[in-house]
Structures are given as C-alpha cells and as structure tokens.
Design a protein around this motif. Structure first.
Motif, mmCIF file in Angstrom:
data_model
loop_
_atom_site.group_PDB
_atom_site.id
_atom_site.type_symbol
_atom_site.label_atom_id
_atom_site.label_comp_id
_atom_site.label_asym_id
_atom_site.label_seq_id
_atom_site.Cartn_x
_atom_site.Cartn_y
_atom_site.Cartn_z
ATOM 1 N N GLN A 110 20.007 -55.443 -49.084
ATOM 2 C CA GLN A 110 19.332 -55.561 -50.373
ATOM 3 C C GLN A 110 18.118 -56.476 -50.268
ATOM 4 O O GLN A 110 17.069 -56.217 -50.841
ATOM 5 N N PHE A 111 18.308 -57.566 -49.532
ATOM 6 C CA PHE A 111 17.247 -58.550 -49.400
ATOM 7 C C PHE A 111 16.077 -57.945 -48.628
ATOM 8 O O PHE A 111 14.918 -58.030 -49.029
ATOM 9 N N LYS A 112 16.428 -57.289 -47.530
ATOM 10 C CA LYS A 112 15.384 -56.683 -46.700
ATOM 11 C C LYS A 112 14.656 -55.581 -47.465
ATOM 12 O O LYS A 112 13.435 -55.464 -47.391
ATOM 13 N N ALA A 113 15.428 -54.802 -48.222
ATOM 14 C CA ALA A 113 14.818 -53.734 -49.010
ATOM 15 C C ALA A 113 13.833 -54.319 -50.007
ATOM 16 O O ALA A 113 12.723 -53.806 -50.188
ATOM 17 N N GLY A 114 14.217 -55.428 -50.638
ATOM 18 C CA GLY A 114 13.336 -56.092 -51.597
ATOM 19 C C GLY A 114 12.044 -56.531 -50.936
ATOM 20 O O GLY A 114 10.950 -56.250 -51.438
ATOM 21 N N THR B 6 9.671 -53.671 -50.035
ATOM 22 C CA THR B 6 8.924 -53.028 -51.118
ATOM 23 C C THR B 6 7.775 -53.899 -51.574
ATOM 24 O O THR B 6 7.092 -53.582 -52.539
ATOM 25 N N GLY B 7 7.545 -55.024 -50.895
ATOM 26 C CA GLY B 7 6.364 -55.833 -51.172
ATOM 27 C C GLY B 7 6.619 -57.012 -52.090
ATOM 28 O O GLY B 7 5.701 -57.739 -52.463
ATOM 29 N N LEU B 8 7.870 -57.253 -52.490
ATOM 30 C CA LEU B 8 8.167 -58.437 -53.290
ATOM 31 C C LEU B 8 8.096 -59.678 -52.391
ATOM 32 O O LEU B 8 8.386 -59.590 -51.197
ATOM 33 N N THR B 9 7.697 -60.805 -52.988
ATOM 34 C CA THR B 9 7.760 -62.054 -52.217
ATOM 35 C C THR B 9 9.209 -62.524 -52.199
ATOM 36 O O THR B 9 10.050 -62.016 -52.936
ATOM 37 N N GLN B 10 9.475 -63.560 -51.390
ATOM 38 C CA GLN B 10 10.847 -64.056 -51.294
ATOM 39 C C GLN B 10 11.362 -64.521 -52.655
ATOM 40 O O GLN B 10 12.479 -64.217 -53.051
ATOM 41 N N VAL B 11 10.470 -65.238 -53.387
ATOM 42 C CA VAL B 11 10.867 -65.720 -54.715
ATOM 43 C C VAL B 11 11.177 -64.546 -55.636
ATOM 44 O O VAL B 11 12.170 -64.556 -56.374
ATOM 45 N N VAL C 156 12.163 -61.575 -54.792
ATOM 46 C CA VAL C 156 13.418 -60.923 -54.406
ATOM 47 C C VAL C 156 14.595 -61.656 -55.041
ATOM 48 O O VAL C 156 15.491 -61.043 -55.618
ATOM 49 N N TYR C 157 14.532 -62.985 -54.977
ATOM 50 C CA TYR C 157 15.614 -63.749 -55.617
ATOM 51 C C TYR C 157 15.640 -63.495 -57.117
ATOM 52 O O TYR C 157 16.685 -63.233 -57.702
ATOM 53 N N ARG C 158 14.449 -63.573 -57.730
ATOM 54 C CA ARG C 158 14.369 -63.489 -59.183
ATOM 55 C C ARG C 158 14.831 -62.121 -59.700
ATOM 56 O O ARG C 158 15.528 -62.023 -60.704
ATOM 57 N N TYR C 159 14.412 -61.037 -59.024
ATOM 58 C CA TYR C 159 14.663 -59.706 -59.582
ATOM 59 C C TYR C 159 15.818 -58.956 -58.925
ATOM 60 O O TYR C 159 16.339 -58.018 -59.507
ATOM 61 N N VAL C 160 16.194 -59.343 -57.712
ATOM 62 C CA VAL C 160 17.264 -58.593 -57.045
ATOM 63 C C VAL C 160 18.525 -59.426 -56.868
ATOM 64 O O VAL C 160 19.582 -59.098 -57.405
ATOM 65 N N ILE C 161 18.388 -60.533 -56.140
ATOM 66 C CA ILE C 161 19.586 -61.257 -55.724
ATOM 67 C C ILE C 161 20.293 -61.931 -56.902
ATOM 68 O O ILE C 161 21.504 -61.774 -57.075
ATOM 69 N N VAL C 162 19.519 -62.671 -57.714
ATOM 70 C CA VAL C 162 20.168 -63.437 -58.778
ATOM 71 C C VAL C 162 20.861 -62.544 -59.825
ATOM 72 O O VAL C 162 22.019 -62.776 -60.156
ATOM 73 N N PRO C 163 20.169 -61.497 -60.334
ATOM 74 C CA PRO C 163 20.871 -60.631 -61.303
ATOM 75 C C PRO C 163 22.141 -60.009 -60.722
ATOM 76 O O PRO C 163 23.155 -59.885 -61.414
ATOM 77 N N TYR C 164 22.065 -59.678 -59.452
ATOM 78 C CA TYR C 164 23.196 -59.106 -58.734
ATOM 79 C C TYR C 164 24.327 -60.123 -58.628
ATOM 80 O O TYR C 164 25.476 -59.872 -58.992
ATOM 81 N N ALA C 165 23.948 -61.340 -58.167
ATOM 82 C CA ALA C 165 24.953 -62.391 -57.943
ATOM 83 C C ALA C 165 25.610 -62.809 -59.254
ATOM 84 O O ALA C 165 26.810 -63.059 -59.300
ATOM 85 N N LEU C 166 24.809 -62.862 -60.333
ATOM 86 C CA LEU C 166 25.363 -63.281 -61.623
ATOM 87 C C LEU C 166 26.527 -62.400 -62.030
ATOM 88 O O LEU C 166 27.511 -62.863 -62.579
ATOM 89 N N ARG C 167 26.391 -61.097 -61.747
ATOM 90 C CA ARG C 167 27.478 -60.192 -62.126
ATOM 91 C C ARG C 167 28.714 -60.432 -61.273
ATOM 92 O O ARG C 167 29.828 -60.378 -61.766
ATOM 93 N N ILE C 168 28.495 -60.705 -59.989
ATOM 94 C CA ILE C 168 29.651 -60.900 -59.117
ATOM 95 C C ILE C 168 30.437 -62.146 -59.516
ATOM 96 O O ILE C 168 31.658 -62.174 -59.419
ATOM 97 N N ILE C 169 29.713 -63.179 -60.002
ATOM 98 C CA ILE C 169 30.433 -64.439 -60.222
ATOM 99 C C ILE C 169 30.974 -64.601 -61.630
ATOM 100 O O ILE C 169 31.466 -65.675 -61.967
ATOM 101 N N ILE C 170 30.928 -63.564 -62.444
ATOM 102 C CA ILE C 170 31.439 -63.737 -63.816
ATOM 103 C C ILE C 170 32.864 -64.298 -63.851
ATOM 104 O O ILE C 170 33.123 -65.261 -64.575
#
Lengths: 214, 241
Positions: free
Chosen positions: B132-136, B139-144, B146-160
C-alpha cells in the motif's frame, strides 16, 4: 537540588519497594489461579456458569482499581463482622480485581489452542479436567506468557493505588519522606526512576518471551 | 451482615449535587484527556514507523518512559516537579490558574495514554501491507501525503477495537486524579461515604457510572466499526465477544 536526602533515605525507599513487590506477588499468586478457574467457567457449556463468569469479568473490568479498593475497604469489615487490618482488604481487592484481567488473558490463551484439541483429548478417554490439565493449559500457558508478564507489570504499577489508603509501599514511603524533608522534586524523580527500572526490566523479559513464542 | 440501606440519601442535598458534579467532572476530564492523547499518540505512533532512525528512537524513548512509570507517580511529577523546571514567570502564571490539579490531571492522563495509543497505532500501521505504501509513493504522493491519505485512514479502521478499550482505560484512569485532589465521581462517592457512612449506596453510584459508560462506548464503537468498515479488510473475531 539536594540528593543527599535521597541517599539518606534510600534504605527506607527500598523497604517500601519490598512491600510493593510483596503485594504484587501475593496478588498474582492468588489471582492467577482464580483467573484460570473463571476462564474455564467462561468457556463452559453451562449457560448460567458462563453468564456468571462473564458478568464478573465485565463488571470488574469496567471499574477503576481505586474504586474496587474503596468497595472492599468498606465491605470486608462489614461482611466479616469485625475489624480487619487494612492489608487484608487491600489484598482481597487486588486478588478479585486482577483475577478478572487474568481471566481474559487465560481465556484467549485457551481459545488460541483450539477446540479440536479438546475434542481429541476427550475422545482419547481423558476427562474434561484431565484434558484441560494435561493438554490445553500447558500449551495455552506458553502462548499467553508475554501477556501474563505484561499483566504482572500492570499489577506492580497498580500497587501505587494503595498509597491512598496509607499502606506504606514505595509511593507512600516516598510521599511521607517528601513531606517530612520538604524535598518533593528529588523524591518523586527517584521514585519514578525506581518504578521505571523495574517495569522496563520486566517488559524486556516479556519482549524476550514474545520473540520466543513466534 | 447488618446494614440498613438508605437509597433515598442519594437524592438528598448536598449529596445529589455532588454526584452530578462528580459525574460531569469525570466525563469532561476523560474527554479532554482523550482528545489530547489521541493527537499526541498519533504523532508519536507515526514517529515510530518513519524511516529516520533518530525519529524512531525518540518515539521509542517517549513510549518507554510514559508506559513504565505508574500513572499516579506521573501525576505527582506533573504536579510537583515539572512546574519547578519551567521558567519562573511561567510557573507563576501556572500556579495562579484556577483548578491547577484538574489541568495537571488532564495533561498527565493524556501523556500516559498517548504512549499506549502510540503502540496501538504502530502495530496497526505494521498490519498494513507494505505494498500500500509503495503504491501510494508510486502514484506520485509524497511520504507525508501517503500517511495522510492512505496509511492513517486505513490504520484508524484497524485500531477501532483497541481505541475502544483505550478510551475506557482513560475513563477509568480519571479516578486516579483524586490522588492529586480532583473531585471526580470516585472521590465524590468516597466523600459521601465519609459524611454519611453509606458506603454501599455511594459506591454503587460510581460503579454504575463506569459500567453504564462502558456499555454505551462499546455499543457506539461497534456501530462505528460496522459503519466505516472496508469490506474484506477486517475479519471480526466473533469468538472474542
């Protein structure tokens, strides 16, 4: 800053630490077996037993330790009908409270072994108790060891709560020295360091078993 | 066991007013501490999974310090030690504030909780497939980003589920604020017991407050989990409830 105070009172602090450790050990020695029993009750096929054990666990886990301590501090003399010393109430409260947490750890440990092993044990002619004793629990204990050690650290940290009742464990000892010498900064920093060293040390042990298990 | 119950006591003044005030204090202390803890916890949790070794070390040190010192001791440090370390002007200003123990408790509880949250967030981020990170990134997203739009929304759901139990821990931990003089619900009922010797009635109020809140939070969070779940992402472990 005057660290002389800490050095002069260090033996006193260490005897406080010894009391904290004692309380931790007594709580664990009694609440872990109790937790095992209740965990088996939670997994029982008898609905009333399962319900009672689940209710016990959920009620205790949703209350803060300090409130449970107040409850027992009030109830134990009332139920036994005579004055008991503070330590008895504290120990009873700790055993009951932490048994609920140990129950959950043991239950998920048992569930991680799986129902098939129970069936296998039963069909080879062992009784339910024998299956639990010789097949399920030895495996479950290995799986839950890291969580158990972490929980023991939680119990140790929890002993700070009895400071409020005035039992002279580590924190209470430090508070009374701090009040006597008017050196709160030095003493609280020292106490924090002592707790840190003990808890961090044991969390490393838990980490070790976690890696072993995988 | 000889004990005469007097439940009516709870509706009489001054006890009734105390109870209402105590419950409210517990609630807003827990909520304020929770918001700050969430903010700090996400920050530290992200530090712990960055590529920079220095940032990871900072995150790890933070977590170990705040996790391995009991909360009451931390509250004492915040109340007695930290103000002495700060510039003189600031500590004058701080000590003149109203409700210093309340703000101290809020800060103490949120730092303590943030370390635990950071660990939950770290393990949630680790649970995300690295693809997921590599895909982000590709697609031209910066590291920040990727966290903001991919990793964090994803992680938030896992940790409910973890967030649920952490929130309930915060809620219970507010009781420890009574050690530095905050009159929340547990302290209130302790006070009622001291005044009236009606321990059972008083402690029942506090226990019911905690139990009712736990039930409501668990119901709300499992609704939230269902509402925002990504199909196929989380297999709910039914055997655990």
């Amino acid at each position: 800053m005057d660290w002389q105070v800490v050095i002069a009172n260090f033996p006193l602090l260490m005897s406080g630490l010894a009391k904290s450790v004692q309380l931790t050990l007594v709580s664990i020695v009694f609440s872990l077996p109790l937790g095992c029993l209740i965990a088996i009750g939670r997994l029982s096929h008898r609905r009333w037993l399962r319900g009672a054990c689940t209710a016990f666990v959920n009620v205790l886990r949703s209350n803060p330790l300090i409130l449970i301590l107040f409850w027992f501090y009030f109830l134990v003399p009332l139920i036994t009908g005579r004055n008991v010393n503070d330590l008895t109430s504290i120990i009873v409260a700790f055993i009951v409270f932490f048994a609920a947490y140990f129950t959950e750890i043991v239950r998920s440990g048992i569930q991680s072994v799986g129902a098939k092993q129970i069936q296998a044990g039963l069909s080879s002619g062992l009784t339910y108790t024998q299956t639990m004793r010789h097949i399920i629990l030895p495996q479950a204990i290995r799986a839950m060891l890291p969580a158990l050690i972490t929980q023991c650290i939680v119990v140790f940290q929890g002993t700070t709560v009895v400071y409020i009742i005035g039992y002279s464990e580590l924190l209470h000892t430090a508070v009374s020295i701090a009040e006597r010498t008017v050196r709160p900064v030095e003493l609280y920093v020292t106490v924090a360091a002592i707790y840190f060293v003990v808890c961090y040390g044991f969390s490393r042990v838990a980490r070790y078993f976690e890696k072993e298990a995988v | 066991m000889r004990y005469e119950f007097d439940w009516g006591l709870l509706w009489r003044e001054p006890y009734f007013g105390w109870i209402v005030e105590g419950i409210l204090t517990t609630f807003h202390l827990a909520l304020l501490a929770w918001v700050l803890a969430l903010f700090l916890g996400i920050l530290i949790g992200v530090l712990r999974v960055t590529n920079s070794r220095l940032l990871r070390a900072i995150g790890a040190t933070y977590v170990e310090i705040f996790r391995n010192i009991p909360l009451i001791v931390q509250l004492f440090l915040w109340l007695y030690v930290v103000p002495q370390m700060l510039p003189r002007d600031f500590s004058f200003w701080w000590n003149r504030l109203d409700h210093v123990p309340y703000w101290t408790a809020m800060i103490g509880i949120s730092f303590y909780t943030s370390a635990r949250l950071a660990e939950q967030i770290r393990s949630a981020v680790r649970a995300i497939p690295p693809g997921q990170f590599k895909a982000g990134l590709s697609t031209g997203l910066t590291q920040v980003q990727v966290y903001r739009y991919v990793i964090v929304p994803y992680a938030l759901r896992i940790i409910i589920p973890a967030l649920t139990s952490e929130f309930l821990t915060v809620f219970k931990n507010t009781a420890l604020a009574l050690t530095i003089g905050v009159i929340e619900i547990t302290a209130t009922t302790r006070r009622i017991e001291a005044w009236s010797f009606r321990g059972i009635e008083a402690y029942t109020v506090a226990s019911l407050t905690y139990i009712a809140t736990a039930i409501m939070v668990v119901l709300f969070m499992s609704w939230l989990e269902r509402r925002y779940q990504i199909p196929g992402l989380i297999k709910r472990d039914e055997s655990r409830l």
